[in-house]
Write a protein that holds these residues in place. Structure first.
Motif, PDB file in Angstrom:
ATOM      1  N   PRO A 250      62.110  15.200  50.758  1.00  0.00           N
ATOM      2  CA  PRO A 250      63.467  15.753  50.800  1.00  0.00           C
ATOM      3  C   PRO A 250      63.993  15.944  52.232  1.00  0.00           C
ATOM      4  O   PRO A 250      65.194  15.764  52.478  1.00  0.00           O
ATOM      5  CB  PRO A 250      63.313  17.101  50.092  1.00  0.00           C
ATOM      6  CG  PRO A 250      62.162  16.908  49.171  1.00  0.00           C
ATOM      7  CD  PRO A 250      61.220  15.965  49.870  1.00  0.00           C
ATOM      8  N   CYS A 294      64.802  23.509  50.999  1.00  0.00           N
ATOM      9  CA  CYS A 294      64.732  22.340  50.125  1.00  0.00           C
ATOM     10  C   CYS A 294      65.525  22.575  48.844  1.00  0.00           C
ATOM     11  O   CYS A 294      65.366  23.601  48.175  1.00  0.00           O
ATOM     12  CB  CYS A 294      63.273  22.048  49.788  1.00  0.00           C
ATOM     13  SG  CYS A 294      63.063  20.599  48.743  1.00  0.00           S
ATOM     14  N   LEU A 296      65.111  21.020  46.173  1.00  0.00           N
ATOM     15  CA  LEU A 296      64.260  20.782  45.004  1.00  0.00           C
ATOM     16  C   LEU A 296      63.128  21.800  44.886  1.00  0.00           C
ATOM     17  O   LEU A 296      62.243  21.643  44.053  1.00  0.00           O
ATOM     18  CB  LEU A 296      63.659  19.375  45.080  1.00  0.00           C
ATOM     19  CG  LEU A 296      64.657  18.220  45.107  1.00  0.00           C
ATOM     20  CD1 LEU A 296      63.947  16.906  45.338  1.00  0.00           C
ATOM     21  CD2 LEU A 296      65.463  18.181  43.824  1.00  0.00           C
ATOM     22  N   ALA A 297      63.146  22.802  45.754  1.00  0.00           N
ATOM     23  CA  ALA A 297      62.013  23.734  45.804  1.00  0.00           C
ATOM     24  C   ALA A 297      61.809  24.417  44.461  1.00  0.00           C
ATOM     25  O   ALA A 297      62.759  24.712  43.743  1.00  0.00           O
ATOM     26  CB  ALA A 297      62.253  24.776  46.888  1.00  0.00           C
ATOM     27  N   CYS A 301      55.786  25.083  45.060  1.00  0.00           N
ATOM     28  CA  CYS A 301      55.907  24.647  46.454  1.00  0.00           C
ATOM     29  C   CYS A 301      55.239  25.632  47.420  1.00  0.00           C
ATOM     30  O   CYS A 301      55.084  25.323  48.602  1.00  0.00           O
ATOM     31  CB  CYS A 301      57.365  24.472  46.835  1.00  0.00           C
ATOM     32  SG  CYS A 301      58.176  23.174  45.894  1.00  0.00           S
ATOM     33  N   ILE A 305      50.018  21.634  49.046  1.00  0.00           N
ATOM     34  CA  ILE A 305      50.902  20.471  48.938  1.00  0.00           C
ATOM     35  C   ILE A 305      50.076  19.206  49.138  1.00  0.00           C
ATOM     36  O   ILE A 305      49.439  19.042  50.173  1.00  0.00           O
ATOM     37  CB  ILE A 305      52.016  20.517  50.009  1.00  0.00           C
ATOM     38  CG1 ILE A 305      52.715  21.876  50.000  1.00  0.00           C
ATOM     39  CG2 ILE A 305      53.012  19.382  49.792  1.00  0.00           C
ATOM     40  CD1 ILE A 305      53.456  22.203  48.726  1.00  0.00           C
ATOM     41  N   CYS A 318      54.513  16.303  49.498  1.00  0.00           N
ATOM     42  CA  CYS A 318      55.438  17.020  48.626  1.00  0.00           C
ATOM     43  C   CYS A 318      54.768  17.178  47.272  1.00  0.00           C
ATOM     44  O   CYS A 318      53.929  16.373  46.903  1.00  0.00           O
ATOM     45  CB  CYS A 318      56.742  16.238  48.491  1.00  0.00           C
ATOM     46  SG  CYS A 318      57.976  17.071  47.477  1.00  0.00           S
ATOM     47  N   ILE A 319      55.141  18.221  46.529  1.00  0.00           N
ATOM     48  CA  ILE A 319      54.514  18.391  45.218  1.00  0.00           C
ATOM     49  C   ILE A 319      55.102  17.424  44.199  1.00  0.00           C
ATOM     50  O   ILE A 319      54.504  17.174  43.164  1.00  0.00           O
ATOM     51  CB  ILE A 319      54.687  19.832  44.676  1.00  0.00           C
ATOM     52  CG1 ILE A 319      56.150  20.236  44.768  1.00  0.00           C
ATOM     53  CG2 ILE A 319      53.779  20.814  45.372  1.00  0.00           C
ATOM     54  CD1 ILE A 319      56.539  21.135  43.652  1.00  0.00           C
TER      55      ILE A 319
HETATM   56  S1  SF4 Z   1      57.005  20.562  48.427  1.00  0.00           S
HETATM   57 FE1  SF4 Z   1      58.580  19.041  48.240  1.00  0.00          FE
HETATM   58  S2  SF4 Z   1      59.959  19.895  46.729  1.00  0.00           S
HETATM   59 FE2  SF4 Z   1      58.642  21.543  47.348  1.00  0.00          FE
HETATM   60  S3  SF4 Z   1      59.797  22.527  48.970  1.00  0.00           S
HETATM   61 FE3  SF4 Z   1      58.470  21.081  49.931  1.00  0.00          FE
HETATM   62  S4  SF4 Z   1      59.681  19.292  50.134  1.00  0.00           S
HETATM   63 FE4  SF4 Z   1      60.728  20.561  48.669  1.00  0.00          FE
END
Ligand code: SF4
Ligand code: ADP
Ligand code: MG
Lengths: 328, 305
Positions: A250, A294, A296-297, A301, A305, A318-319
């Motif tokens: 992201p 983020c 998409l968090a 998260c 990770i 990223c997850i």
């Molecule tokens: S792990 Fe991915 S989705 Fe979660 S906050 Fe970080 S960047 Fe965003």
């Protein structure tokens, strides 16, 4: 052609501060082969300079560097003595800095400073070193090289000084050049010239180049590999094509959306700006450092990770797996 | 460089001229010289005679030109007190003061600069703290007290060094240390501050990136830039020492020019005072000029436009 010049695994830089330990660089991996350009991008404060300085061994004693692997041309840099490291620096690996106006010693002529770079590592006479300096000044596009050698830094413009710094880095024909935002302090027109020069020299001399920049336009033009840094980590890396075709993290996507597009970007809008601030990296850091910014968090998260593999060399942290479609 | 040097030289000459006018005026600012020469019981006729004898009855500009012309030829008139030519009187004394001044500034530089560099390399270390202690002590301790302590220890207790006189080089050791120690703190602190600043400069990082060793970085790249203001300060200190060594000269009975000036003021020996002021000022101007030239040589930003 595919000789590995630099192999860095799990690089960390810790800074002891009154408030605790600042984990400024947190486990960075990258590999660079002869003839390749690696661009490290990321907003200011993400640890790009510390990473560069750690590789060339220029961090102060106060800062603690760790790594599971730190190899340059097959030699473990961590096992080298101070003298051995000194012998490599300026000879096999060279660095160009962000501030051309202050990076040259005001007390000595351009010629003296260039010649010194060669004479520190080779048994050559001053005259021979001067001749090579004049030669390289010509190569980096400085006219009347002979008379420039007699000048002092204050007599040269910023663009010229940065060309001198590039010539200095080339004096011993290094295998690796690290350029830390070499054009940030220069006029826009000069920036393009200097970057083209660096790219040309890299090709001509077949060296490995690490270019730290936050100009994604530059990255698109000259990078073979890209590493996107955020809060002391590489959050995404891969070939330039992979990153630009299928940005998966992201943060990378945010950066790419922020490339100024004529007509769409309003003048004065800051570059690469994603709302929010970088979290403090003092003390224990857990979870994704980008989660406060983020879109998409989610709950998970703040846990561990994973480092995901997209395709080929392309990896990101990223997850979420199927980001491309979700963000688009 | 030549243009710069000529400009500085012109300025120095101008200042010298001003100083000569001031030293000349001293004689007349402190009352009618003939009256004070003639003494308390003199009649008006006596005063007039003296006035004529010494030429005080001429217009001031004529007197000044005459005085300056003679001074330029090394003739400073006759001492009221010794009835000897002032030039002869001063010559010996001046060489003692000069020797002391040069030794003292050398001592100060040779201790202060290495100490300042060492302190800057490791701020807050034992070396830095020791240097700070030495410099605070140097500023807090009056010269006369330090001088007396030295005499008690090295002359009376240990019988190592002579307490007074100027016959051999050993006579100059204690005065050199006392006078030099006076100048040391300021030089040390300026060196330390300059080095601290310069060591953080980007060009020091460049030197390291080239593969230069610690010594080379410190001395060739850093000290060369940090020393520029130290040169100016040392010139000022040197000028100050020549005129200000009175106390030290008195403690160690070095009969130098500073001591002579002090005595002559007490004796109202105006020609001697006048000559000494002029000479001290000229030295001061000379040192400032030399330091300007040295700075220009050290710092190309001054030298090359
Ligand atoms: S792990 Fe991915 S989705 Fe979660 S906050 Fe970080 S960047 Fe965003
Ligand atoms: N000597 C230092 N002391 C304390 N903090 C530092 C030091 N050097 C860097 N940092 C911190 O480490 C982080 C990364 O710095 P840097 O590598 O210079 O970032 P970048 O080059 O990506 O802008 C920043 O937050 C910066 O404030
Ligand atoms: Mg940086």
């Amino acid at each position: 052609m595919s000789e590995t010049i630099l192999n860095v695994q799990g690089l960390t830089v810790d800074i002891p501060l009154a408030a605790g330990t600042l984990q400024a660089v947190r486990g960075i991996d990258f590999e660079l082969k002869r003839g390749e350009t690696l661009c490290i991008v990321g907003e200011s404060g993400s640890g790009k300079s510390l990473t560069s300085l750690a590789v060339i061994g220029l961090l102060g004693k106060r800062l603690k560097v760790g790594a599971s692997k730190l190899e340059f041309e097959g030699r473990d840099l961590r096992s080298l003595t101070r003298k051995q490291m000194q012998a490599l620096r300026g000879d096999r690996m060279a660095m160009i800095f962000q501030e051309p106006m202050t990076s040259l010693n005001p007390a000595y002529t351009i010629g003296d400073q260039l010649a010194e770079a060669l004479q520190l590592h080779r048994k050559v006479s001053k005259a021979e070193a001067m001749a090579r300096a004049a030669d390289l000044l010509g190569k980096v596009g400085i006219t009347a090289a002979e008379s420039r050698l007699q000048q002092y830094p204050h007599q040269l413009s910023g663009g010229l000084r940065q060309r001198v710094m590039i010539a200095m880095a080339l004096m011993c024909e290094p295998d690796l050049i690290i350029a830390d935002e070499p054009t940030t302090a220069l006029d826009v027109t000069i920036q393009a010239q200097i970057l083209r020069l660096l790219a040309d020299l890299k090709r001509e001399m077949n060296l490995a180049l690490i270019l730290v920049t936050h100009d994604l336009g530059v990255v698109a033009r000259i990078a073979d590999k890209v590493a996107v840094m955020y809060a002391g980590e590489i959050v995404e890396s891969g070939t330039a094509k992979e990153i630009f075709d299928a940005p998966s993290h992201p943060y990378t996507r945010g950066l790419l959306d922020c490339i100024p597009v004529p007509g769409k970007t309003r003048p004065g809008e800051p570059l690469g700006s994603i709302p929010g601030i970088v979290p403090s990296l003092i003390g224990d850091v857990s979870g994704c450092a980008f989660r406060s910014r983020c879109v998409l968090a989610r709950e998970t998260c703040s846990g561990r990770i994973p480092k995901r593999s997209a395709s080929g060399e392309h990896t990101y942290r990223c997850i979420q797996e199927t980001l491309v479609s979700e963000v688009a | 460089m030549l243009a710069f040097a000529l400009k500085r030289l012109g300025l120095a000459i101008l200042v010298t001229f001003t100083v000569s006018v001031i030293s000349f005026s001293l004689l007349h600012l402190s009352g009618d010289p003939a009256t004070s020469l003639a003494g308390e019981n003199a009649t008006a006729a006596d005063i007039a005679a003296i006035s004529r004898q010494y030429g005080f009855d001429r217009p001031l500009t004529v007197q000044y030109t005459d005085w300056l012309w003679k001074a330029l030829h090394g003739d400073f008139g006759e001492s009221y007190y010794f009835k000897l030519p002032v030039a002869d009187l001063i010559a010996d004394r001046l060489s003692i003061t000069m020797t002391l001044g040069i030794c003292a500034i050398s001592f100060a530089l040779l201790t202060a600069v290495p100490l300042g560099v060492a302190a800057a390399v490791r701020p807050n270390s034992v070396v830095d703290r020791t240097a700070l202690f030495l410099s605070v002590a140097g500023q807090a301790m009056p010269s006369f007290w330090f001088g007396l302590v030295m005499i008690v220890i090295f002359s009376i207790k240990l019988r190592l060094l002579p307490a007074s006189g100027s016959e051999t080089w050993r006579h100059f050791i204690m005065p050199t240390v006392v006078l030099g120690y006076y100048a040391m703190p300021a030089i040390m602190r300026l060196t330390r501050a300059g080095m601290l600043e310069v060591l953080n400069a980007d060009y020091i990082r460049t030197a390291r990136a080239k593969g230069a060793g610690a010594g080379r970085v410190l001395f060739k790249h850093a000290l060369r830039n940090a020393i520029v203001p130290v040169v100016s300060l040392s010139a000022v200190q040197m000028g100050f020492m020549l005129g200000g060594s009175v106390v030290v000269e008195a403690i160690f009975s070095l009969h130098g020019a500073g001591y002579l000036a002090w005595e002559s003021i007490g004796r109202h020996d105006l020609p001697t005072v006048q000559a000494l002021i002029l000479i001290f000022s000229c030295f001061y101007i000379l040192f400032t000029l030399l330091s300007d030239l040295a700075n220009a040589w050290l710092d190309p930003r001054i030298r090359v436009g």
